[in-house]
Design a protein around this motif. Structure first.
Motif, short mmCIF file in Angstrom:
data_model
loop_
_atom_site.label_atom_id
_atom_site.label_comp_id
_atom_site.label_asym_id
_atom_site.label_seq_id
_atom_site.Cartn_x
_atom_site.Cartn_y
_atom_site.Cartn_z
N ASN A 1 -16.41 14.47 -16.90
CA ASN A 1 -16.91 13.08 -16.85
C ASN A 1 -15.76 12.09 -17.04
N ARG A 2 -14.88 12.43 -17.99
CA ARG A 2 -13.75 11.54 -18.23
C ARG A 2 -12.83 11.47 -17.00
N ARG A 3 -12.54 12.64 -16.44
CA ARG A 3 -11.62 12.68 -15.29
C ARG A 3 -12.22 12.01 -14.06
N ILE A 4 -13.50 12.22 -13.80
CA ILE A 4 -14.10 11.64 -12.60
C ILE A 4 -14.18 10.13 -12.71
N LYS A 5 -14.41 9.62 -13.93
CA LYS A 5 -14.43 8.17 -14.11
C LYS A 5 -13.04 7.57 -13.87
N GLU A 6 -12.03 8.25 -14.38
CA GLU A 6 -10.65 7.75 -14.21
C GLU A 6 -10.26 7.71 -12.74
N VAL A 7 -10.50 8.81 -12.06
CA VAL A 7 -10.07 8.89 -10.67
C VAL A 7 -10.90 7.96 -9.78
N THR A 8 -12.18 7.74 -10.14
CA THR A 8 -13.02 6.83 -9.35
C THR A 8 -12.54 5.40 -9.52
N ASN A 9 -12.23 5.03 -10.75
CA ASN A 9 -11.73 3.67 -10.99
C ASN A 9 -10.39 3.45 -10.28
N SER A 10 -9.51 4.44 -10.32
CA SER A 10 -8.23 4.33 -9.61
C SER A 10 -8.47 4.20 -8.11
N LEU A 11 -9.41 4.98 -7.61
CA LEU A 11 -9.73 4.94 -6.18
C LEU A 11 -10.26 3.56 -5.80
N ASP A 12 -11.08 2.98 -6.64
CA ASP A 12 -11.65 1.66 -6.37
C ASP A 12 -10.55 0.59 -6.31
N THR A 13 -9.61 0.69 -7.21
CA THR A 13 -8.49 -0.26 -7.22
C THR A 13 -7.65 -0.13 -5.95
N LEU A 14 -7.33 1.09 -5.55
CA LEU A 14 -6.54 1.33 -4.35
C LEU A 14 -7.28 0.91 -3.09
N PHE A 15 -8.63 1.02 -3.12
CA PHE A 15 -9.40 0.63 -1.95
C PHE A 15 -9.27 -0.87 -1.69
N ASP A 16 -9.37 -1.66 -2.73
CA ASP A 16 -9.21 -3.11 -2.59
C ASP A 16 -7.81 -3.45 -2.06
N LYS A 17 -6.80 -2.77 -2.59
CA LYS A 17 -5.42 -3.01 -2.18
C LYS A 17 -5.20 -2.61 -0.71
N PHE A 18 -5.80 -1.51 -0.33
CA PHE A 18 -5.69 -1.01 1.05
C PHE A 18 -6.29 -2.01 2.04
N LEU A 19 -7.53 -2.43 1.81
CA LEU A 19 -8.17 -3.37 2.73
C LEU A 19 -7.44 -4.70 2.77
N GLU A 20 -7.04 -5.18 1.63
CA GLU A 20 -6.37 -6.48 1.57
C GLU A 20 -5.05 -6.46 2.35
N SER A 21 -4.29 -5.39 2.22
CA SER A 21 -2.98 -5.31 2.89
C SER A 21 -3.15 -5.32 4.40
N TYR A 22 -4.11 -4.57 4.91
CA TYR A 22 -4.27 -4.51 6.36
C TYR A 22 -4.82 -5.81 6.92
N ILE A 23 -5.75 -6.45 6.20
CA ILE A 23 -6.32 -7.70 6.68
C ILE A 23 -5.23 -8.77 6.76
N ILE A 24 -4.41 -8.90 5.72
CA ILE A 24 -3.38 -9.94 5.69
C ILE A 24 -2.34 -9.70 6.77
N ASP A 25 -1.84 -8.45 6.89
CA ASP A 25 -0.81 -8.14 7.87
C ASP A 25 -1.30 -8.39 9.29
N PHE A 26 -2.52 -7.99 9.58
CA PHE A 26 -3.06 -8.15 10.93
C PHE A 26 -3.18 -9.63 11.29
N ILE A 27 -3.71 -10.43 10.36
CA ILE A 27 -3.88 -11.86 10.64
C ILE A 27 -2.52 -12.52 10.84
N LYS A 28 -1.54 -12.13 10.04
CA LYS A 28 -0.21 -12.73 10.15
C LYS A 28 0.39 -12.47 11.52
#
Length: 814
Positions: A684-711
């Motif tokens: 439970n502890r490990r799955i929560k940690e990795v899920t939260n990390s995944l959620d953070t990286l997901f936001d970063k991933f989408l944001e980077s591609y959206i900004i670069d493409f628009i630029k």
């Protein structure tokens, strides 16, 4: 008596003006026995190649299965050529090649004394070619000095000959050609010595009383058999045939001394006397300054007599040929000439004798005979440019290997470098010389290449296109035979575009270590090649082997390969192609840009594992590619560099997210079966940690591609930018929908452990349709919109099940 400046004429020395001497009036016999071949070679042996970049390069860059030739011929020629580039006297080049050919020909002949082997004949022909080029180059590139205009009222023939050699370039070159033809004549077996003159015939007469007392058998004088028509004993006939043949063979080689010596040893003193007339009249000064004369003062009368004898039809063919040599009458020499060299010698010998006598006749004769004497010699003088056409039309000894060398030798003599290159091109490039005949092809191609390089060093006209084609073929041959450390030397002799292309083609298939490949780039720089352009072209050639994005099929058919899947050897080579761009610091930015392109192409085909390997290689400090990931610097604000750096970071973020998802999936699938246990708590502890990390990286991933493409889409774009945008769209069509669906699964599956994730999973719909991004187009193009709707439906139903009264708060949550 006044001393004159004249050329020291020796039978085998080159008649160059630099050999003029202010010495005695004595000129050695122009028909003295020639020097041996060994005397003409440099006694110090081969040059020192220790400082050569070729010799100093570690041979470890060569593959283990490298093809070697006898005594490493190809490498030794390269070292010899390079060593001559640092010498002031480039005329030494042919001599070095000549020595090498002589060594190889001796090695071939030493194998069971095989003087008739093909390899021996080819080496001998090449040696003769370099020797000819050496002799003529030395003369042609020696400055000609003006001869003294004041001529002594009394000139000997020897002095007149020196004057002619100094003043008439064509005559001097013909003289050199004859010397060369003397030298290259093959060895022959001379007659067996029989010192008793016509002993078998004499004994048969003495033993027969009737013959001994009869006047009819008094015919043992030299002219007797011809005068009386009485035949000699068959053994004497055979011996005299061999004797005259031997005498002719000596004369063919310019060895009059030996011809006269063999005549003396066999009792034919009259032949010695008749041949001695060939020695030019001259003066000799001894140690006490006493002047004595030597030679034939009436040589022109003697020559006319020899000409008359040569045309006596009742004489033996070799007898007539001997008198033909003495008089310069080629018509009576040709019947006993068996080879191309023999025939060319016959014409050149005649040309020299006729021009020499004509020059003598124009000047005051010495007191022996007046100028009014009429001497009938009817010999048509044939100029050099016509000689070879006549010889080629009469030839019967057709050896395809040696004929190729004869073409070169002819054009060296005629000083026609342009035609020589054209002929070489016809033989090699136009495929008259079969590539399947490896012995002849490799040998002739190597010779042709070094001939061209030498002619270029002499700044003689060489047609660029034909010359470059031949050098290019030789360089390609070195690539084929994996002569790795030699390729840069010959590629550097090609035009810039060709040298870049051919060296890049060579490097493309090199799979050795990074250090060894660096040596090859360093070697290219040493020889003046454009190493930056070569590295770029090498990458492009490897890169071309990756299919174009348009050929990958439709986006919705692409299967994304897991990051953990191994890559193939070919794919590894494609990644290592980037390493060619890391050797020069000036290319690091370009390397990062092309690394981005490589990632896009692999991602466009679903090969995320390969793109991931590239990103990881750049991150790994022990990898050569790590040097290019720090391309962004505060000192450079260039927009292109920033864009390149941002794109690299975006790929890194994408790979990081997908890698984290694979970790999440692995953890998710490792859920313990027992609900109430220590293992479950850890999970439970490990799955929560990795899920939260995944959620953070997901936001970063989408944001980077959206900004670069628009630029990018807002900037003015080049053709290259448009291609990049199309590739980026394809990558986003593949990976954004997939990432959203994967992330939905992670959020939805962990809704019980992290309750907020249920609403997050449903609100992914808002991320997809946000006005400033509108990621829905990627779902439409990838045909994954239906899958997204079904995933959102599951989230909606689960929310409705858990909180049916407050569903509106979820639907309109901002």
């Amino acid at each position: 008596m006044e001393q004159n400046t004249f050329m020291d004429v020796d039978s085998m020395s080159t008649p160059r003006v630099s050999q003029f001497q202010e010495t005695s009036r004595y000129t050695p016999s122009i028909y003295a026995t020639p020097q041996s071949s060994s005397e003409l070679f440099v006694t110090s042996g081969f040059p020192n190649f220790v400082n050569s970049p070729i010799a100093s390069l570690d041979t470890s860059i060569q593959n283990n299965d490298e093809i070697y030739f006898s005594n490493d011929v190809i490498q030794r020629y390269a070292e010899a050529y390079e060593s001559t580039q640092h010498q002031e006297d480039i005329g030494s080049t042919p001599e070095i090649y000549e020595q090498m050919c002589d060594e190889y020909s001796r090695e071939e002949s030493s194998r069971m004394f095989n003087f008739e082997s093909r390899e021996y004949r080819i080496w001998e022909a090449e040696r003769n070619t370099w020797n000819l080029l050496k002799l003529l180059s030395q003369y042609r590139f020696t400055p000609i000095k003006n001869t003294d205009e004041t001529r002594s009222p009394f000139q000997t023939d020897g002095q007149l000959l020196c004057e002619l050699l100094a003043s008439n370039k064509d005559f001097a070159e013909a003289w050199i050609v004859r010397q060369w033809l003397w030298k290259i004549a093959p060895e022959f077996i001379t007659v067996e010595t029989n010192p008793e003159y016509r002993s078998f015939t004499k004994n048969s007469i003495l033993l027969d009383p009737k013959k001994r007392d009869s006047l009819e058998y008094k015919y043992l004088d030299p002219d007797g058999p011809h005068r009386t028509q009485q035949a000699l004993n068959s053994l004497d006939q055979e011996h005299e045939k061999e004797l005259v043949r031997s005498i002719f063979e000596y004369l063919r080689r310019g060895q009059v001394d030996n011809a006269m010596d063999i005549s003396d040893k066999n009792g034919h003193f009259w032949r010695t006397a008749s041949m001695s007339g060939i020695i030019l009249y001259n003066e000799k000064v001894d140690d006490d300054d006493d002047i004595t004369t030597i030679g034939n003062i009436n040589r022109h009368i003697w020559r006319a007599t020899c000409y008359h004898c040569a045309n006596q039809e009742n004489l033996n063919t070799y007898d007539r040929a001997i008198y033909g040599v003495l008089s310069g009458d080629y018509e009576n020499i040709l019947p006993v000439c068996r080879t191309w060299e023999d025939q060319v010698w016959a014409y050149y010998h005649s040309l020299i004798e006729c021009q020499q006598d004509e020059y003598f006749s124009k000047h005051v004769r010495h007191m022996g005979v007046s100028d009014d004497d009429h001497l009938s010699i009817n010999i048509k003088v044939i100029p050099p440019n016509e000689i070879f056409g006549i010889v080629e039309s009469k030839r019967v000894d057709r050896d395809p290997d040696i004929e190729k060398f004869h073409i070169i030798q002819k054009l060296i003599i005629l000083n026609d470098s342009k035609e020589m290159i054209k002929q070489l091109k016809e033989e090699i490039v136009d495929k008259r010389l079969s590539r399947e005949d490896e012995i002849a092809y490799v040998h002739f191609l190597r010779l042709s290449t070094h001939l061209i390089l030498y002619l270029r060093d002499l700044m003689l006209p060489t047609p660029d296109k034909e010359s470059d084609n031949i050098i290019k073929l030789y360089t390609e041959l070195l690539i084929e035979y994996r002569q790795n450390k030699l390729i840069a030397l010959y590629a550097s002799k090609l035009p810039r575009d060709i040298s870049i292309e051919i060296y890049a083609l060579f490097l493309k298939d090199i799979t050795s270590s990074y250090a060894e490949r660096h040596k090859l780039i360093t070697l290219a720089e040493q020889y003046g090649l454009n190493a930056i352009a070569i590295a770029r072209r090498t990458f492009e050639l490897i890169f071309k082997e990756i299919e174009d994005a348009d050929k990958y099929g439709t986006v919705f058919d692409i299967r994304i390969i897991s990051l953990k899947e191994p890559i193939s050897a070919i794919e590894g080579t494609q990644i290592r192609a980037l390493e060619w761009l890391t050797f020069n610091k000036e290319q690091h930015r370009e390397a990062l840009k092309l690394g981005n392109t490589l990632c896009r192409r692999f991602l466009a085909s679903g090969k995320m594992n390969i793109a991931g390997r590239i990103i990881m290689e750049m991150k790994n400090s022990k990898s050569p590619l790590s040097i290019i990931r720090y391309v962004k610097s505060e000192e450079n604000d260039d927009d292109e560099v920033d864009t390149v750096y941002v794109e690299h970071q975006n790929y890194y973020t994408m790979i990081e997210y997908y890698n984290k998802y694979e970790i999440w999936w692995k953890v998710w699938m490792s859920k313990p079966k027992k609900p109430n246990s220590k293992d479950m708590d850890d999970w439970n502890r490990r799955i929560k940690e990795v899920t939260n990390s995944l959620d953070t990286l997901f936001d970063k991933f989408l944001e980077s591609y959206i900004i670069d493409f628009i630029k990018d889409t807002n900037n003015m774009m080049t053709d290259e930018d448009e291609i990049r945008i199309r590739e980026l769209e394809r990558v986003m069509d593949i990976y954004i929908p997939n990432a959203v669906l994967r992330h939905h699964k992670a959020l939805y599956e962990t809704r019980d452990l992290i309750p907020a994730n249920l609403e997050k999973s449903f609100n992914l719909a808002n991320r997809v349709v946000e006005e400033n991004a509108d990621l829905s187009m990627h779902f439409r193009r990838s045909k994954k919109l239906q899958a997204l709707i079904m995933a959102l439906r599951d989230s909606y139903l689960e929310i409705l099940r858990k909180n049916p009264k407050d569903i509106s708060n979820v639907l309109y949550d901002e």
